[in-house]
Design an enzyme around this catalytic site. Structure first.
Site, mmCIF file in Angstrom:
data_model
loop_
_atom_site.group_PDB
_atom_site.id
_atom_site.type_symbol
_atom_site.label_atom_id
_atom_site.label_comp_id
_atom_site.label_asym_id
_atom_site.label_seq_id
_atom_site.Cartn_x
_atom_site.Cartn_y
_atom_site.Cartn_z
ATOM 1 N N THR A 37 1.007 -1.163 -0.229
ATOM 2 C CA THR A 37 -0.396 -0.078 -0.103
ATOM 3 C C THR A 37 1.236 1.532 0.137
ATOM 4 O O THR A 37 1.968 1.049 0.153
ATOM 5 C CB THR A 37 -0.765 0.127 1.515
ATOM 6 O OG1 THR A 37 0.346 0.211 2.186
ATOM 7 C CG2 THR A 37 -1.435 -1.389 1.440
ATOM 8 N N GLU A 40 -5.363 -4.306 -0.060
ATOM 9 C CA GLU A 40 -6.080 -5.313 0.489
ATOM 10 C C GLU A 40 -6.988 -5.838 0.707
ATOM 11 O O GLU A 40 -7.589 -7.402 0.059
ATOM 12 C CB GLU A 40 -6.402 -4.640 1.773
ATOM 13 C CG GLU A 40 -5.067 -4.174 2.740
ATOM 14 C CD GLU A 40 -4.759 -2.052 2.132
ATOM 15 O OE1 GLU A 40 -5.801 -2.219 1.501
ATOM 16 O OE2 GLU A 40 -4.183 -2.014 2.964
ATOM 17 N N TRP A 99 -21.262 11.969 12.464
ATOM 18 C CA TRP A 99 -20.062 12.530 11.695
ATOM 19 C C TRP A 99 -20.479 13.549 10.653
ATOM 20 O O TRP A 99 -21.540 13.435 10.122
ATOM 21 C CB TRP A 99 -20.137 10.913 11.040
ATOM 22 C CG TRP A 99 -19.304 10.486 11.685
ATOM 23 C CD1 TRP A 99 -19.031 10.222 13.131
ATOM 24 C CD2 TRP A 99 -18.540 8.831 11.301
ATOM 25 N NE1 TRP A 99 -18.561 9.340 13.606
ATOM 26 C CE2 TRP A 99 -18.329 7.648 12.705
ATOM 27 C CE3 TRP A 99 -18.936 7.560 10.464
ATOM 28 C CZ2 TRP A 99 -17.837 6.833 12.391
ATOM 29 C CZ3 TRP A 99 -18.238 6.648 10.362
ATOM 30 C CH2 TRP A 99 -17.885 6.344 11.688
ATOM 31 N N LYS A 121 -15.663 14.271 13.185
ATOM 32 C CA LYS A 121 -16.656 13.620 14.196
ATOM 33 C C LYS A 121 -16.747 14.964 15.393
ATOM 34 O O LYS A 121 -16.648 15.460 15.782
ATOM 35 C CB LYS A 121 -16.241 11.913 14.885
ATOM 36 C CG LYS A 121 -16.229 11.270 14.490
ATOM 37 C CD LYS A 121 -14.695 10.058 14.358
ATOM 38 C CE LYS A 121 -14.695 9.026 14.089
ATOM 39 N NZ LYS A 121 -13.095 8.405 14.308
#
Lengths: 545, 545
Positions: free
Chosen positions: A185, A330, A444, A439
């Site tokens: 990654t 992934e 959110w 947050k």
């Protein structure tokens, strides 16, 4: 009760054998700048056997890592299948990594051999002295003399190396859970992390890619693989092509709109895969100089969301369908694909196509809230996306066997770091990265939604939104604005501009004006640096009442 | 080197969960004689949970066999997924087996519970006293009072049993190599032999069924499943439908052309699957009473070859593509599928479509000669087809653990008993069963080719060809002819009729005239009985000079 079925291993050697025999007339072509050089899968199979023999002669055995530092071309395709088929592990090095990252991943993976394109030797020469485990460099399409090899490193010419070898190889039977390939990654935090794909995961993933609810390409297709083979397991295209018998068109280093359109005109691909930036460039080039590309039926787009206007422009002006897909290194990477549901039409279908797509049966998906609870897939609840399945990684590679970033995994699920919602019929809509979501008071706020909205203001060239600490609300959004050259805009005006699109509590009160948004090596907003700039007081923040 | 991938099991419970949530609006419908009764996959999922709870209450646990004695309908679909998802093993009993075979397979598999359709209870009552391990009978769509249950057998009503249960079930995580289902071959020699499918094999096979080089159906399709669910693993259709979200139309007991056309008219399936006999009947019915069936894009046909004239008639008159597939109970069953290669058109494409089809990457195929050597796939060499792959059986089920018919397996390959040739691009053309092929002077003569050719003579109603011992040539063909009523033909005339189509040494000299060809329970020529009739001197053989 046990089944009576054969315990046949899902190995990539079966794909090589299949493609080079029963699909032997299909082919891989590489653009040379003014034409294509082509090999049939029969010839690809022979070269794969020659490369496997050569690598064995260089001491490569089962489990050893073989790196590539290459564009998308025939030789890269040969390496992609030869290396795992012989039991070794393919590590396609991302040529666009920052130098220290490139050196880190090659050393971390312990690459023993690296195959390098001639045109990339000058860049590779900068890294080679620091690659501690590399003993052999193989130069494809170039001059071995250009490699500045340190002591202990032998340089070989790809063509000569292969010419000296027999065109068959007794590919071993491999346990399907063995490593086949690695990809790192390009994370913005910490060192790159390695994912090790297995024969099984790549085989199953290839089945998903060729499935109609994946990319759905067949032996009747020619797939233009613009997505680099060193990026996120090449989106599974090489193995899916071998499995289906699809032809592949490789652009090599010719990734600008003009040569892409030129090779398309000549090879007439029916399918293509690339990130949105590429398609933006192609669209602009087509506007400047119209050209019929209707032979292209589908372009799969991933890595970032495509603006709806671009999807519509391709479809309405050029009869080409842009197909959203979501995934990550992934996840091999195919997670969800934006085929609209059966029977949906017009604006309803478009609304589905703008999402990140629908999950197939092989990818389990759920949303998890801040408190770790699983949220409903009601198309409303926002949570972090977690996924599970046979082509999803369960850990990161650790040479020592220790755990790397264990908090990225949760009860056997991969925490994707993406925040979004899932509709009852399985469509994913992402709104943010979990580390970027703000947050505020237990709710959110999507930094991406605020950025997209404020960038619609004519005075705004770029905008990045981060959460900053707030005593009362925990976090509140800070909007960093890069103004269009010569333009002016006050925070009040920008907030008023946002007001119709957001709930009142979501509207940002903190604003700052900057000259450019810091970027990562792959061009994404580097919000970590922006947060650091705020923390150390570099940014001048204007707070509205 | 181990991969970092999750070790997620390929289990059928994932398909149930997927279909009943993200594909919850798709549906399964059963024809009732004048309409359909429909359940969404969401409702199928609830009924599957109820059935799993009910079976658990009846003592069914992991590995226990649950039989079905049912038509294709919603309840059968529920059983098809609920039973393996809970870890038990589905054994769909073939209602068309000879009575002694039916009793044999239910006892051999040790079925504990059997779910029976009400309309089949009268037939089932004949077998029930002899089913040694059955403790519970569940009657779907019928009256429990009609079951003549011996002592120790409890009878339940499907609807009431399910109504008493909760609509959720905590389906266990199952090792993918565990048994999911069983199917017995209706072999003409010896006892039926059991094949035990695993979760893994059914999952992978479903991926192949939905692949474009398999059947390629999607959530946009409605699949008319005429092939019985008790025949050859239902051709994989139930699991592929759950995996893809395709709708399913079940004909229940209405398998004649008239009701099939009536349900098609109402439900407009886009895809259908059945043996050639069904399509022959449908074609004749359409000729008598024309009807537009062009909503049907593809009919997959297996079990026997479709005459080219029928394929052409469907395509030219009705715009429906008949797609050949080859497989057997032992291969899950999808082996090869007759999609013509990319780019082929007209007569070339037709020639490919008449073959048994092309192998996908998951099925390895080879031809083996009389001496055990592997023959080339050159489209010429004739040999016995051997196959290998993750959804091919590696043995037959043996309760005692002993080997059953080990000579059906050869170095890890399944010997199919089919004789044919394979083209370099992977298309299979079958010419005979290996036990029926005539071995004459070291060469093989196809009994099927001779039969097809001689049946083209206007005086011949049926013909069966067997090999009979010959001192000089090892074997020579004997042609058994059933004449059209009132017609006459001499052996000389029939041989002359064959002469232009065969090499001289292939032309049969032995002829016999019979009143009918002996048949097996499923209507195939029973050449074993014909050979016995020849051996005991029952047949009058005319031998030409």
């Amino acid at each position: 009760m046990l089944s009576t079925m054969q315990d046949e291993q899902l190995s990539l050697a079966t794909l090589l054998r299949y493609a080079s025999t029963f699909q032997g007339d299909s082919h891989v072509s590489t653009w040379t700048g003014d034409g294509v050089r082509t090999q049939t899968y029969r010839e690809i199979g022979q070269d794969a056997a020659r490369l496997a023999n050569a690598l064995r002669d260089l001491g490569i055995g089962v489990g050893d890592r073989v790196g590539t530092f290459m564009w998308n071309n025939n030789e890269h395709m040969v390496a992609y299948i030869a290396v795992p088929a012989m039991g070794a592990v393919l590590h396609a090095l991302n040529i666009r990594l920052f130098p220290e990252q490139l050196v880190y991943v090659a050393n971390h993976a312990e690459d023993r051999v690296v195959i390098v394109d001639g045109s990339l030797v000058p860049m590779f020469n900068q890294y080679l002295p620091n690659l501690r485990t590399v003993r052999h460099v193989i130069v494809a399409n170039g001059d071995v003399a250009t490699v500045q090899a340190p002591e202990g490193v032998t340089v070989h010419a790809y063509a000569e190396l292969l010419a000296a070898q027999p065109d068959s190889y007794d590919f071993p039977v491999i346990d399907e859970r063995s490593a086949a390939g690695m990809c790192y990654t390009s994370g913005t935090t910490g060192d790159p992390k390695g994912v090790v794909y297995s024969h099984r995961s790549n085989w199953l993933h290839a089945m998903q890619v060729i499935s109609p609810n994946g990319m759905g390409f067949t032996a009747a297709d020619t797939v233009l693989a613009i997505v680099p083979l060193f990026h996120a397991n090449a989106w599974g295209i090489p193995y899916a092509a071998l499995m289906s018998g699809a032809n592949v068109l490789m652009p090599d280093r010719f990734l600008q709109p003009a040569p892409l359109l030129q090779m398309m005109e000549q090879a007439r691909p029916t399918f293509a895969a690339a990130v949105p930036t590429i398609w933006g460039g192609v669209l602009a080039a087509l506007q400047a100089q119209p050209q019929d590309i209707s032979y292209l039926r589908t372009c799969v787009v991933g890595g970032a969301a495509v603006p709806p206007s671009m999807m519509r422009a391709f479809e309405e002006r050029h009869h080409v369908k842009l197909l959203h897909a979501w995934g990550m290194t992934e996840t091999s990477p195919l997670g969800s694909v934006g085929h609209p549901p059966a029977g949906s039409e017009g604006e309803e279908a478009w609304a589905y196509r703008y999402t990140q797509g629908r999950f197939p049966a092989g990818v389990q998906a759920r949303l998890v809230g801040d408190d770790g609870s699983v949220l409903p897939n009601d198309g409303e609840a926002l949570g972090e996306l977690e996924v599970k399945g046979p082509w999803i990684t369960g850990s990161y590679y650790s040479p020592s066997g220790g755990e790397v970033d264990p908090d990225k995994f949760h009860d056997g699920w991969l925490r994707t770091g993406d925040v979004g919602k899932i509709s009852p019929n399985g469509y994913l809509t992402l709104v943010d990265r979990s580390k970027d979501v703000i947050k505020s008071g237990g709710e959110w706020i999507s930094s991406v939604d605020l950025e997209n909205a404020v960038m619609g203001h004519p005075a705004v060239a770029e905008a990045a939104v981060i959460g900053i600490p707030d005593e009362k609300w925990d976090e509140r959004p800070l909007v960093a604005i890069v103004l269009v050259e010569g333009a002016e805009a006050k925070p009040e005006e920008l907030r008023d501009f946002l007001a119709p699109k957001f709930a009142k509590w979501q509207l940002p009160e903190h604003w700052t004006f900057i000259t450019e948004v810091p970027k990562t090596s792959v061009g994404k907003f580097d919000k970590k640096r922006l947060r650091a700039q705020h923390a150390d007081g570099t940014l001048t923040v204007i707070t509205l009442a």
